[in-house]
Scaffold this motif. Sequence first.
Motif, PDB file in Angstrom:
ATOM      1  N   VAL A  12      17.587  -4.420  68.837  1.00  0.00           N
ATOM      2  CA  VAL A  12      16.242  -3.877  68.676  1.00  0.00           C
ATOM      3  C   VAL A  12      16.223  -2.990  67.439  1.00  0.00           C
ATOM      4  CG1 VAL A  12      16.704  -1.877  70.144  1.00  0.00           C
ATOM      5  CG2 VAL A  12      14.357  -2.730  69.925  1.00  0.00           C
ATOM      6  N   GLN A  13      15.070  -2.856  66.841  1.00  0.00           N
ATOM      7  CA  GLN A  13      14.928  -1.972  65.694  1.00  0.00           C
ATOM      8  C   GLN A  13      14.795  -0.518  66.141  1.00  0.00           C
ATOM      9  OE1 GLN A  13      11.584  -3.441  63.413  1.00  0.00           O
ATOM     10  NE2 GLN A  13      12.870  -4.936  62.334  1.00  0.00           N
ATOM     11  N   PRO A  14      15.139   0.413  65.271  1.00  0.00           N
ATOM     12  CA  PRO A  14      14.946   1.829  65.615  1.00  0.00           C
ATOM     13  C   PRO A  14      13.510   2.101  66.043  1.00  0.00           C
ATOM     14  CG  PRO A  14      16.252   1.622  63.617  1.00  0.00           C
ATOM     15  CD  PRO A  14      15.779   0.237  63.961  1.00  0.00           C
ATOM     16  N   GLY A  15      13.386   2.895  67.094  1.00  0.00           N
ATOM     17  CA  GLY A  15      12.076   3.182  67.655  1.00  0.00           C
ATOM     18  C   GLY A  15      11.658   2.229  68.752  1.00  0.00           C
ATOM     19  N   MET A  83      14.933   2.562  78.207  1.00  0.00           N
ATOM     20  CA  MET A  83      15.367   3.229  76.971  1.00  0.00           C
ATOM     21  C   MET A  83      14.266   3.086  75.932  1.00  0.00           C
ATOM     22  SD  MET A  83      19.374   2.061  76.855  1.00  0.00           S
ATOM     23  CE  MET A  83      19.006   0.391  76.382  1.00  0.00           C
ATOM     24  N   ASN A  84      13.671   4.199  75.561  1.00  0.00           N
ATOM     25  CA  ASN A  84      12.607   4.231  74.565  1.00  0.00           C
ATOM     26  C   ASN A  84      13.060   4.989  73.325  1.00  0.00           C
ATOM     27  OD1 ASN A  84      10.892   2.930  76.439  1.00  0.00           O
ATOM     28  ND2 ASN A  84      10.211   4.901  77.275  1.00  0.00           N
ATOM     29  N   ARG A  85      12.341   4.778  72.255  1.00  0.00           N
ATOM     30  CA  ARG A  85      12.616   5.474  70.974  1.00  0.00           C
ATOM     31  C   ARG A  85      14.104   5.372  70.626  1.00  0.00           C
ATOM     32  NH1 ARG A  85       9.931   9.736  73.445  1.00  0.00           N
ATOM     33  NH2 ARG A  85      11.460  11.273  72.742  1.00  0.00           N
ATOM     34  N   LEU A  86      14.600   4.172  70.680  1.00  0.00           N
ATOM     35  CA  LEU A  86      16.027   3.948  70.435  1.00  0.00           C
ATOM     36  C   LEU A  86      16.401   4.295  69.002  1.00  0.00           C
ATOM     37  CD1 LEU A  86      16.405   0.729  72.544  1.00  0.00           C
ATOM     38  CD2 LEU A  86      17.849   2.761  72.775  1.00  0.00           C
ATOM     39  N   LYS A  87      17.620   4.796  68.862  1.00  0.00           N
ATOM     40  CA  LYS A  87      18.158   5.215  67.569  1.00  0.00           C
ATOM     41  C   LYS A  87      19.412   4.398  67.262  1.00  0.00           C
ATOM     42  CE  LYS A  87      16.789  10.004  68.566  1.00  0.00           C
ATOM     43  NZ  LYS A  87      17.293  11.411  68.690  1.00  0.00           N
ATOM     44  N   VAL A 122      24.109  -3.134  73.473  1.00  0.00           N
ATOM     45  CA  VAL A 122      22.839  -2.673  72.920  1.00  0.00           C
ATOM     46  C   VAL A 122      23.078  -2.340  71.460  1.00  0.00           C
ATOM     47  CG1 VAL A 122      21.096  -0.855  72.928  1.00  0.00           C
ATOM     48  CG2 VAL A 122      21.918  -1.805  75.092  1.00  0.00           C
ATOM     49  N   THR A 123      22.325  -2.974  70.590  1.00  0.00           N
ATOM     50  CA  THR A 123      22.452  -2.746  69.155  1.00  0.00           C
ATOM     51  C   THR A 123      21.102  -2.310  68.596  1.00  0.00           C
ATOM     52  OG1 THR A 123      24.188  -4.422  68.985  1.00  0.00           O
ATOM     53  CG2 THR A 123      23.098  -3.763  66.941  1.00  0.00           C
ATOM     54  N   VAL A 124      21.102  -1.171  67.946  1.00  0.00           N
ATOM     55  CA  VAL A 124      19.874  -0.639  67.342  1.00  0.00           C
ATOM     56  C   VAL A 124      20.077  -0.603  65.835  1.00  0.00           C
ATOM     57  CG1 VAL A 124      18.191   1.216  67.301  1.00  0.00           C
ATOM     58  CG2 VAL A 124      19.516   0.765  69.391  1.00  0.00           C
ATOM     59  N   SER A 125      19.357  -1.448  65.152  1.00  0.00           N
ATOM     60  CA  SER A 125      19.562  -1.580  63.714  1.00  0.00           C
ATOM     61  C   SER A 125      18.307  -2.131  63.059  1.00  0.00           C
ATOM     62  CB  SER A 125      20.741  -2.514  63.444  1.00  0.00           C
ATOM     63  OG  SER A 125      20.868  -2.777  62.062  1.00  0.00           O
ATOM     64  N   SER A 126      18.085  -1.690  61.837  1.00  0.00           N
ATOM     65  CA  SER A 126      16.960  -2.235  61.082  1.00  0.00           C
ATOM     66  C   SER A 126      17.409  -3.406  60.208  1.00  0.00           C
ATOM     67  CB  SER A 126      16.335  -1.140  60.214  1.00  0.00           C
ATOM     68  OG  SER A 126      17.304  -0.560  59.366  1.00  0.00           O
TER      69      SER A 126
END
Length: 126
Positions: A12-15, A83-87, A122-126
């Motif tokens: 998912v993208q940040p946020g 999980m919201n507003r992921l970083k 879980v991967t948070v990346s743009s």
Amino acid sequence: QVQLVESGGGSVQPGGSLRLSCTASGFTLVSKAIGWFRQAPGKEREGISCIGMSDGTTYHADSVKGRFTISRDNAKNTVYLQMNRLKPEDTAVYYCAADVTIGYGCSDSPYEYQHWGQGTQVTVSS
């Protein structure tokens, strides 16, 4: 056979948001505690949230407070982690675990938990 199965991980993208599920089989979650933990490469396993299935007591680590919410569905024998507003720093393998010895409340220490799921990335990346 006691088993915990996590699902809902992904990229998912940040946020963005994700909802993780932890479903138990072979035992009931009533009167137990469920914890969510995460482990990033090169780091120790971190307790981020837990819930006492008897009394609904919840705990969220400071790193996720206000962004993550743990909840339960006793009828489905399932615990969720919204999980919201992921970083990007939330990137890790997420595990759920069950403490079958506790009567009420929950602990953020992984040493208190006897049964573990296989983990979900879980991967948070743009």
